[in-house]
Design a protein around this motif. Structure first.
Motif, short mmCIF file in Angstrom:
data_model
loop_
_atom_site.label_atom_id
_atom_site.label_comp_id
_atom_site.label_asym_id
_atom_site.label_seq_id
_atom_site.Cartn_x
_atom_site.Cartn_y
_atom_site.Cartn_z
N LEU A 1 -8.28 21.54 -10.54
CA LEU A 1 -8.59 22.42 -9.41
C LEU A 1 -7.58 23.57 -9.35
CD1 LEU A 1 -9.35 19.80 -6.62
CD2 LEU A 1 -10.89 20.71 -8.35
N ASP A 2 -8.02 24.69 -8.79
CA ASP A 2 -7.12 25.82 -8.65
C ASP A 2 -6.17 25.60 -7.47
OD1 ASP A 2 -8.23 27.26 -6.10
OD2 ASP A 2 -9.99 26.81 -7.32
N GLY A 3 -5.13 26.40 -7.40
CA GLY A 3 -4.10 26.25 -6.38
C GLY A 3 -4.61 26.38 -4.96
N GLU A 4 -5.54 27.30 -4.74
CA GLU A 4 -6.07 27.51 -3.39
C GLU A 4 -6.84 26.27 -2.91
OE1 GLU A 4 -9.09 30.52 -0.93
OE2 GLU A 4 -8.51 30.97 -3.00
N THR A 5 -7.66 25.70 -3.78
CA THR A 5 -8.42 24.51 -3.41
C THR A 5 -7.49 23.32 -3.17
OG1 THR A 5 -10.30 25.28 -4.72
CG2 THR A 5 -10.30 22.97 -4.08
N LEU A 6 -6.48 23.16 -4.00
CA LEU A 6 -5.51 22.07 -3.81
C LEU A 6 -4.82 22.21 -2.47
CD1 LEU A 6 -3.89 21.82 -7.36
CD2 LEU A 6 -5.30 20.08 -6.24
N ASN A 7 -4.49 23.43 -2.08
CA ASN A 7 -3.84 23.63 -0.79
C ASN A 7 -4.77 23.28 0.36
OD1 ASN A 7 -1.49 24.70 0.77
ND2 ASN A 7 -2.99 26.23 1.45
N GLU A 8 -6.06 23.63 0.25
CA GLU A 8 -7.04 23.26 1.27
C GLU A 8 -7.14 21.74 1.39
OE1 GLU A 8 -10.34 26.85 1.22
OE2 GLU A 8 -10.49 25.27 -0.27
N LEU A 9 -7.12 21.06 0.26
CA LEU A 9 -7.20 19.59 0.26
C LEU A 9 -5.97 18.97 0.91
CD1 LEU A 9 -8.71 19.14 -3.29
CD2 LEU A 9 -9.74 18.26 -1.18
N GLU B 1 -3.26 11.58 0.72
CA GLU B 1 -3.07 12.51 -0.39
C GLU B 1 -3.12 11.81 -1.74
OE1 GLU B 1 0.26 15.76 -1.84
OE2 GLU B 1 -0.21 15.58 0.30
N THR B 2 -2.50 10.64 -1.85
CA THR B 2 -2.49 9.95 -3.14
C THR B 2 -3.86 9.37 -3.47
OG1 THR B 2 -0.14 9.39 -2.92
CG2 THR B 2 -1.45 8.07 -4.45
N ILE B 3 -4.51 8.74 -2.48
CA ILE B 3 -5.81 8.12 -2.74
C ILE B 3 -6.86 9.17 -3.10
CG2 ILE B 3 -6.70 8.15 -0.38
CD1 ILE B 3 -7.78 5.39 -0.78
N MET B 4 -6.63 10.40 -2.67
CA MET B 4 -7.54 11.49 -3.02
C MET B 4 -7.16 12.18 -4.33
SD MET B 4 -10.04 11.67 -0.90
CE MET B 4 -10.65 13.32 -1.19
N ASN B 5 -6.16 11.63 -5.01
CA ASN B 5 -5.77 12.09 -6.35
C ASN B 5 -5.30 13.54 -6.38
OD1 ASN B 5 -6.70 9.58 -7.58
ND2 ASN B 5 -8.75 10.34 -7.18
N ILE B 6 -4.80 14.04 -5.27
CA ILE B 6 -4.36 15.43 -5.23
C ILE B 6 -3.22 15.70 -6.23
CG2 ILE B 6 -3.27 17.20 -3.79
CD1 ILE B 6 -4.98 16.22 -1.49
N PRO B 7 -2.25 14.78 -6.39
CA PRO B 7 -1.19 15.06 -7.38
C PRO B 7 -1.71 15.23 -8.81
CG PRO B 7 -0.50 13.31 -5.88
CD PRO B 7 -1.97 13.54 -5.63
N SER B 8 -2.86 14.64 -9.11
CA SER B 8 -3.41 14.70 -10.48
C SER B 8 -4.52 15.73 -10.64
CB SER B 8 -3.96 13.32 -10.88
OG SER B 8 -2.99 12.31 -10.75
N ALA B 9 -5.08 16.18 -9.53
CA ALA B 9 -6.29 17.00 -9.61
C ALA B 9 -6.06 18.38 -10.20
CB ALA B 9 -6.91 17.14 -8.20
N GLY B 10 -4.81 18.82 -10.26
CA GLY B 10 -4.52 20.13 -10.83
C GLY B 10 -4.14 20.09 -12.29
N SER B 11 -4.25 18.91 -12.92
CA SER B 11 -3.82 18.75 -14.30
C SER B 11 -5.00 18.78 -15.27
CB SER B 11 -3.07 17.42 -14.45
OG SER B 11 -2.80 17.13 -15.81
N PHE B 12 -4.79 19.43 -16.42
CA PHE B 12 -5.80 19.44 -17.48
C PHE B 12 -5.92 18.07 -18.14
CE2 PHE B 12 -5.02 24.00 -17.15
CZ PHE B 12 -6.29 24.53 -17.32
N ASP B 13 -4.92 17.22 -17.96
CA ASP B 13 -4.92 15.89 -18.59
C ASP B 13 -5.73 14.87 -17.80
OD1 ASP B 13 -3.20 16.67 -20.70
OD2 ASP B 13 -1.48 16.52 -19.34
N THR B 14 -6.20 15.23 -16.61
CA THR B 14 -6.90 14.29 -15.73
C THR B 14 -8.41 14.51 -15.83
OG1 THR B 14 -5.03 14.36 -14.20
CG2 THR B 14 -7.07 13.39 -13.39
#
Length: 288
Positions: free
Chosen positions: A12-20, A36-49
């Motif tokens: 996800l892009d930075g703006e969407t991550l901030n909204e989340l 935040e963790t259960i919604m996978n926000i720490p991983s959602a901005g990674s190309f590896d996920t």
């Protein structure tokens, strides 16, 4: 009230991550549960996920009012998913819309299995999931402790994985009941994913245990901890946990966290003796 629902693949892009993050913070303040963790926000901005988000926006304000997150943690086409709706928009059909679009997204991605994840004690969560034909399967507790320097045992050497595949396959088989192919996939995942490190413990020249650490912002997660059956009861597991705390401290992490099934009383006892305390419980549901 008009709601627009869209699907967005990771990263996800930075703006969407901030909204989340704002959405999760609002729900956390209202429910006293950390989303935040259960919604996978720490991983959602990674190309590896590997995963995707379903996002619900209120048309008039263009405000994000709900989201569902699905992640394929191991790359095996099995997704864990959860959702959160801002308190003011609950019981208005937003959650149902998110689930319906998420299920369609799983079909489009060829998902072979799914687990719905609910935070224990969250309002409406359990009864809501059951309405869609999901049944309770098991629970995991998230335990945490502070990252800190620890004096390590001199008779146990813990170092990065250096090709001890056969020994780890045998340990994983005994500890988790994994097939050799599943163990090979786990080893490949833990040695090729950014932020993850596979560690192997040796004693008297023998492989006696293993643990994997995974970096997530200010947290080092501990996973796949296992001890060779012949060396159980000798403090190997405690030594691996101590190493993980010490390593996390050297990486400037603040906390060490891990997940353990509630029914695994033996493991819970080991973790509690090592200074870990329960921070949260997640309940997992499977489709009937």
């Amino acid at each position: 009230m008009n709601i627009s629902v869209i699907t967005v693949s990771f990263p996800l892009d930075g703006e969407t991550l901030n909204e989340l993050k704002i959405l999760c913070e609002e729900a956390t303040l209202h429910d006293y549960r950390v989303y935040e963790t259960i919604m996978n926000i720490p991983s959602a901005g990674s190309f590896d996920t590997k995963g995707f988000m379903v996002l619900a926006y209120e048309d008039d304000s263009d405000e994000l009012v709900g989201a569902a997150s699905a992640i394929d943690l191991m790359g095996l086409h099995t997704y864990e998913w959860s959702l959160v709706v801002t308190p003011l928009f609950r019981n208005k059909g937003v959650g149902t819309a998110l689930v319906n679009v998420l299920q369609a997204g799983l079909v489009d991605r060829g998902a072979e299995g799914q687990l719905a994840v609910v935070i224990d004690g969250s309002p409406y969560g359990h009864t809501f999931i059951e309405k869609f034909g999901f049944a309770y399967s098991f629970s995991e507790a998230t335990l945490e402790t502070k990252a800190e320097r620890v004096e390590l045992r001199s008779d146990i050497q813990i170092a990065p994985f250096a090709g001890e595949q056969a020994a780890l396959i045998a340990i994983y088989s005994e500890a988790f009941g994994d097939l050799p192919s599943e163990s090979e996939e786990l080893i490949a995942f833990n040695t090729s994913t950014n932020g993850r490190k596979l560690w192997v413990a040796h004693k008297d020249g023998q492989v006696v245990g293993t643990v994997t650490t995974a970096e997530e912002n200010e947290i080092q997660w501990v996973t796949a901890l296992a001890v060779h059956p012949q060396y159980q009861g000798q403090g190997i597991g405690t030594a691996l946990l101590s190493f993980s705390k010490d390593y996390a401290s050297k990486q400037n992490a603040k906390f060490v966290m891990l997940d353990v099934e509630i029914e695994n009383r033996k493991a819970l006892s080991v973790y509690e003796k090592a200074g870990f305390m329960k921070a949260q419980q997640l309940d997992y549901y499977v489709k009937n």
